[in-house]
Design a protein around this motif. Structure first.
Motif, PDB file in Angstrom:
ATOM      1  N   ARG A   1      -8.648 -35.222  -8.003  1.00 47.32           N
ATOM      2  CA  ARG A   1      -8.514 -36.596  -7.550  1.00 47.32           C
ATOM      3  C   ARG A   1      -9.268 -37.525  -8.487  1.00 47.32           C
ATOM      4  N   GLU A   2      -8.543 -38.472  -9.040  1.00 42.38           N
ATOM      5  CA  GLU A   2      -9.137 -39.507  -9.880  1.00 42.38           C
ATOM      6  C   GLU A   2      -8.756 -40.843  -9.286  1.00 42.38           C
ATOM      7  N   GLY A   3      -9.749 -41.551  -8.739  1.00 42.87           N
ATOM      8  CA  GLY A   3      -9.441 -42.777  -8.027  1.00 42.87           C
ATOM      9  C   GLY A   3      -8.635 -42.450  -6.783  1.00 42.87           C
ATOM     10  N   ARG A   4      -7.437 -43.004  -6.696  1.00 39.63           N
ATOM     11  CA  ARG A   4      -6.577 -42.740  -5.537  1.00 39.63           C
ATOM     12  C   ARG A   4      -5.408 -41.839  -5.899  1.00 39.63           C
ATOM     13  N   ALA A   5      -5.421 -41.296  -7.112  1.00 37.47           N
ATOM     14  CA  ALA A   5      -4.308 -40.460  -7.569  1.00 37.47           C
ATOM     15  C   ALA A   5      -4.765 -39.023  -7.781  1.00 37.47           C
ATOM     16  N   ASP A   6      -3.833 -38.083  -7.592  1.00 36.25           N
ATOM     17  CA  ASP A   6      -4.077 -36.680  -7.884  1.00 36.25           C
ATOM     18  C   ASP A   6      -3.407 -36.324  -9.203  1.00 36.25           C
ATOM     19  N   VAL A   7      -4.150 -35.647 -10.062  1.00 35.76           N
ATOM     20  CA  VAL A   7      -3.630 -35.226 -11.361  1.00 35.76           C
ATOM     21  C   VAL A   7      -3.518 -33.706 -11.360  1.00 35.76           C
ATOM     22  N   GLY A   8      -2.320 -33.202 -11.633  1.00 36.84           N
ATOM     23  CA  GLY A   8      -2.095 -31.764 -11.634  1.00 36.84           C
ATOM     24  C   GLY A   8      -2.577 -31.115 -12.918  1.00 36.84           C
ATOM     25  N   VAL A   9      -3.366 -30.055 -12.767  1.00 36.41           N
ATOM     26  CA  VAL A   9      -3.887 -29.321 -13.930  1.00 36.41           C
ATOM     27  C   VAL A   9      -3.605 -27.821 -13.814  1.00 36.41           C
ATOM     28  N   GLY A  10      -2.940 -27.422 -12.737  1.00 40.16           N
ATOM     29  CA  GLY A  10      -2.754 -26.003 -12.471  1.00 40.16           C
ATOM     30  C   GLY A  10      -1.963 -25.269 -13.528  1.00 40.16           C
ATOM     31  N   ALA A  11      -0.897 -25.895 -14.033  1.00 45.60           N
ATOM     32  CA  ALA A  11      -0.080 -25.214 -15.044  1.00 45.60           C
ATOM     33  C   ALA A  11      -0.879 -24.966 -16.317  1.00 45.60           C
TER      34      ALA A  11
ATOM     35  N   LEU B   1      -4.057 -24.486 -16.563  1.00 41.15           N
ATOM     36  CA  LEU B   1      -5.095 -23.487 -16.305  1.00 41.15           C
ATOM     37  C   LEU B   1      -4.538 -22.118 -15.922  1.00 41.15           C
ATOM     38  N   GLU B   2      -3.216 -21.970 -15.870  1.00 41.12           N
ATOM     39  CA  GLU B   2      -2.626 -20.723 -15.414  1.00 41.12           C
ATOM     40  C   GLU B   2      -3.110 -19.490 -16.194  1.00 41.12           C
ATOM     41  N   PRO B   3      -3.136 -19.512 -17.528  1.00 43.51           N
ATOM     42  CA  PRO B   3      -3.625 -18.316 -18.250  1.00 43.51           C
ATOM     43  C   PRO B   3      -5.066 -17.965 -17.886  1.00 43.51           C
ATOM     44  N   PHE B   4      -5.917 -18.977 -17.708  1.00 41.83           N
ATOM     45  CA  PHE B   4      -7.308 -18.717 -17.332  1.00 41.83           C
ATOM     46  C   PHE B   4      -7.369 -18.101 -15.935  1.00 41.83           C
TER      47      PHE B   4
ATOM     48  N   LYS C   1     -11.042 -32.544 -22.341  1.00 40.65           N
ATOM     49  CA  LYS C   1     -10.454 -33.193 -23.525  1.00 40.65           C
ATOM     50  C   LYS C   1      -8.950 -33.393 -23.359  1.00 40.65           C
ATOM     51  N   ARG C   2      -8.285 -32.372 -22.788  1.00 40.85           N
ATOM     52  CA  ARG C   2      -6.833 -32.436 -22.632  1.00 40.85           C
ATOM     53  C   ARG C   2      -6.423 -33.578 -21.705  1.00 40.85           C
ATOM     54  N   PHE C   3      -7.218 -33.852 -20.680  1.00 43.33           N
ATOM     55  CA  PHE C   3      -6.863 -34.854 -19.678  1.00 43.33           C
ATOM     56  C   PHE C   3      -7.815 -36.059 -19.718  1.00 43.33           C
ATOM     57  N   GLU C   4      -8.410 -36.317 -20.880  1.00 44.21           N
ATOM     58  CA  GLU C   4      -9.446 -37.348 -20.952  1.00 44.21           C
ATOM     59  C   GLU C   4      -8.943 -38.746 -20.617  1.00 44.21           C
ATOM     60  N   ASN C   5      -7.659 -38.986 -20.784  1.00 47.00           N
ATOM     61  CA  ASN C   5      -7.119 -40.308 -20.463  1.00 47.00           C
ATOM     62  C   ASN C   5      -6.706 -40.449 -19.002  1.00 47.00           C
ATOM     63  N   ARG C   6      -6.798 -39.332 -18.244  1.00 40.47           N
ATOM     64  CA  ARG C   6      -6.335 -39.365 -16.858  1.00 40.47           C
ATOM     65  C   ARG C   6      -7.406 -38.946 -15.853  1.00 40.47           C
ATOM     66  N   ILE C   7      -8.353 -38.114 -16.302  1.00 37.65           N
ATOM     67  CA  ILE C   7      -9.384 -37.611 -15.390  1.00 37.65           C
ATOM     68  C   ILE C   7     -10.748 -37.762 -16.046  1.00 37.65           C
ATOM     69  N   SER C   8     -11.703 -38.274 -15.298  1.00 40.10           N
ATOM     70  CA  SER C   8     -13.062 -38.385 -15.825  1.00 40.10           C
ATOM     71  C   SER C   8     -13.764 -37.035 -15.757  1.00 40.10           C
ATOM     72  N   PRO C   9     -14.714 -36.775 -16.674  1.00 34.06           N
ATOM     73  CA  PRO C   9     -15.497 -35.529 -16.594  1.00 34.06           C
ATOM     74  C   PRO C   9     -16.220 -35.391 -15.256  1.00 34.06           C
ATOM     75  N   GLU C  10     -16.643 -36.522 -14.683  1.00 27.34           N
ATOM     76  CA  GLU C  10     -17.347 -36.475 -13.401  1.00 27.34           C
ATOM     77  C   GLU C  10     -16.443 -35.946 -12.285  1.00 27.34           C
ATOM     78  N   ALA C  11     -15.162 -36.326 -12.308  1.00 25.17           N
ATOM     79  CA  ALA C  11     -14.237 -35.866 -11.269  1.00 25.17           C
ATOM     80  C   ALA C  11     -14.034 -34.356 -11.361  1.00 25.17           C
ATOM     81  N   ILE C  12     -13.895 -33.846 -12.563  1.00 26.72           N
ATOM     82  CA  ILE C  12     -13.752 -32.395 -12.740  1.00 26.72           C
ATOM     83  C   ILE C  12     -15.033 -31.682 -12.332  1.00 26.72           C
ATOM     84  N   ASP C  13     -16.166 -32.254 -12.695  1.00 23.93           N
ATOM     85  CA  ASP C  13     -17.462 -31.660 -12.353  1.00 23.93           C
ATOM     86  C   ASP C  13     -17.630 -31.571 -10.836  1.00 23.93           C
TER      87      ASP C  13
END
Length: 467
Positions: free
Chosen positions: A52-62, A64-67, A111-123
């Motif tokens: 969740r970034e702001g009021r939007a959800d950003v998909g990252v599952g695909a 991260l699938e190999p990991f 880095k891959r999603f730096e324009n859509r998700i803040s590091p704080e949101a991932i953290d």
């Protein structure tokens, strides 16, 4: 991807984390705090699929699938061994490599999603787990949940989401109105209750509920604690409560009611009649017709969807507590908004009447999981603690058949809770208005029952150190 498919992917990773924490508590030398943080951060990252970034959800599952595949392959045999306990020797080969692999993957994700998700949101999503509290019904058997709430508060654990059925939904409303749990405030509320305030043996019109021996006047009984005036006017909606709350009710499908409405009004004279061994089988048989026959009832989770988030909170708990034959709840007041909402709900779901949620979903852990993964509390990283006071007990043979009926729905919910606690000792189901001594006993029962689980719960919910 459907949520049930997402559950099948994420649940094994959640189970690995639970087993790791349980084992590390039982075996203090299994891993040190840093090693535990490495393993748990790797598992959190592996199951990440939306942020969740702001009021939007950003998909990252695909991405991260190999990991995810790698982490599950590496850790399943070590954390779920075929025989014996988890061994440090089995974890060491993975510990040496996982930190670098996890940190690199996390940094690449940023880095891959730096324009859509803040590091704080991932953290936040990786390191912080939210508490979700699910509370089943069962009349007075639910009061020990208050002791659990007080214990959670002592550990500084505040629920981010409450989900309740029947009496569990009423207790959820009280917990939701407080930033922190206040035992004295709850005790004062309970002291102010009486059968006369809550119930009246009067025959009234029924519009949305099933007629019964007693009419529940929940607004006059507890409404003042929620800003409802003496005339029973508007109260808070589910979405307006300080802690988001979901209430489970049962909907009777149109054309499926086994008997005429009058049958349920005359089914039993009063709750005291439940102690009559000659009347109880007839009442249980009537409930069994509703529960066991396919297609009669459907689960409704008020507050789970935005469409019904504005449902009046007291009305939701009232319908959820309306036990057929005994308690009738309805909305008969002049409230155009609620009438419109109820009529819309009935039309959309093909429903004829609303009754006690415990008949089909007494401990709605699945609804809690769905709410989390639909983004209702922002994070998908949650710990679901479910409380089941009405679990089958040989010590209460009078209620055993009804407890077994409720267990049909509870069993479907067990896989969706991270911990589901079945209370072995409770107050009696008919102790709806407890005395002061009974209330103190309920607090003690809840605290004693949950004390041994608290090291696991507290550790699961403690923020992880940042790698």
């Amino acid at each position: 991807m459907r949520l049930t498919e997402r559950f099948e992917i994420t649940r094994p990773l959640e189970q690995l984390e639970l087993e790791l924490v349980r084992a590390s508590i039982a075996q203090p030398g299994l891993v040190d705090p840093h090693e535990e943080a490495v393993l748990r951060t790797a598992l959190s990252l592996a199951r990440l699929y939306k942020v969740r970034e702001g009021r939007a959800d950003v998909g990252v599952g695909a991405w991260l699938e190999p990991f995810r595949v790698e982490i599950e392959r590496r850790l399943t045999s070590a954390l779920l061994p075929d025989k014996g306990p988890i061994r440090r020797e089995a974890l060491l080969p993975h510990l040496r490599e996982l930190k670098e692999r996890t940190v690199n993957t996390r940094d690449q994700l940023i880095k891959r999603f730096e324009n859509r998700i803040s590091p704080e949101a991932i953290d936040r999503e990786l390191r912080h787990k939210a508490l979700v509290l699910v509370m089943g019904g069962g009349g007075g058997t639910a009061y020990p949940y208050l002791g659990v709430m007080s214990l959670l508060d002592e550990y500084g654990l505040v629920p981010r989401l409450l989900v309740g059925t029947s009496m569990g939904s009423i207790l959820a409303l009280f917990r939701s109105r407080m930033p922190r749990f206040e035992q004295e405030a709850i005790a004062n509320i309970v002291r102010s209750l009486s059968w006369r305030k809550l119930f009246r043996a009067v025959s009234t019109e029924n519009r949305y509920g099933l007629p019964a021996a007693l009419r529940l006047y929940l607004r006059s009984g507890i409404g003042r604690w929620f800003g409802v005036d003496a005339h029973g006017g508007s109260g808070p909606s589910l979405k307006d409560l300080p802690i988001p709350t979901i209430v489970a009710v049962s909907g009777i499908r149109r054309g499926k009611l086994p008997h005429p409405l009058e049958f349920y009004e005359r089914l039993i004279a009063s709750p005291r009649a439940l102690l009559n061994p000659l009347l109880l089988p007839r009442w249980v048989a009537a409930l069994a017709e509703l529960v066991a026959v396919p297609g009669v009832m459907t689960r409704v989770h008020l507050g789970l969807d935005d469409e019904y988030g504005s449902f009046d909170a007291l009305d939701a708990a009232g319908f959820s507590s309306a036990l057929p034959g005994i308690i009738h709840y309805d909305v008969l007041r002049d409230d155009p908004r609620m009438h419109q909402m109820l009529q819309g709900l009935f039309e959309a779901r093909g429903i004829f009447r609303l009754i006690d949620g415990g008949l089909v979903d007494n401990v709605p852990a699945k609804a809690a999981w769905r709410a989390v993964h639909k983004g209702q509390i922002g994070t998908r990283n949650a710990f679901i603690l479910a409380l089941n006071g009405f679990s089958p007990k040989l010590s209460t043979p009078l209620w055993l058949v009804l407890q077994q009926l409720a267990e049909l729905g509870v069993a479907r919910n067990r896989p969706w809770a991270h911990v589901m606690h079945d209370f072995k000792r409770t107050l009696g189901p008919l102790v709806i208005v407890p005395t002061v001594d009974q209330m103190l006993d309920a607090f003690a029962i809840g605290r004693d029952a949950m004390a041994w689980q608290m090291p696991l719960i507290a550790r699961m919910l403690a923020p992880l150190p940042r790698l």
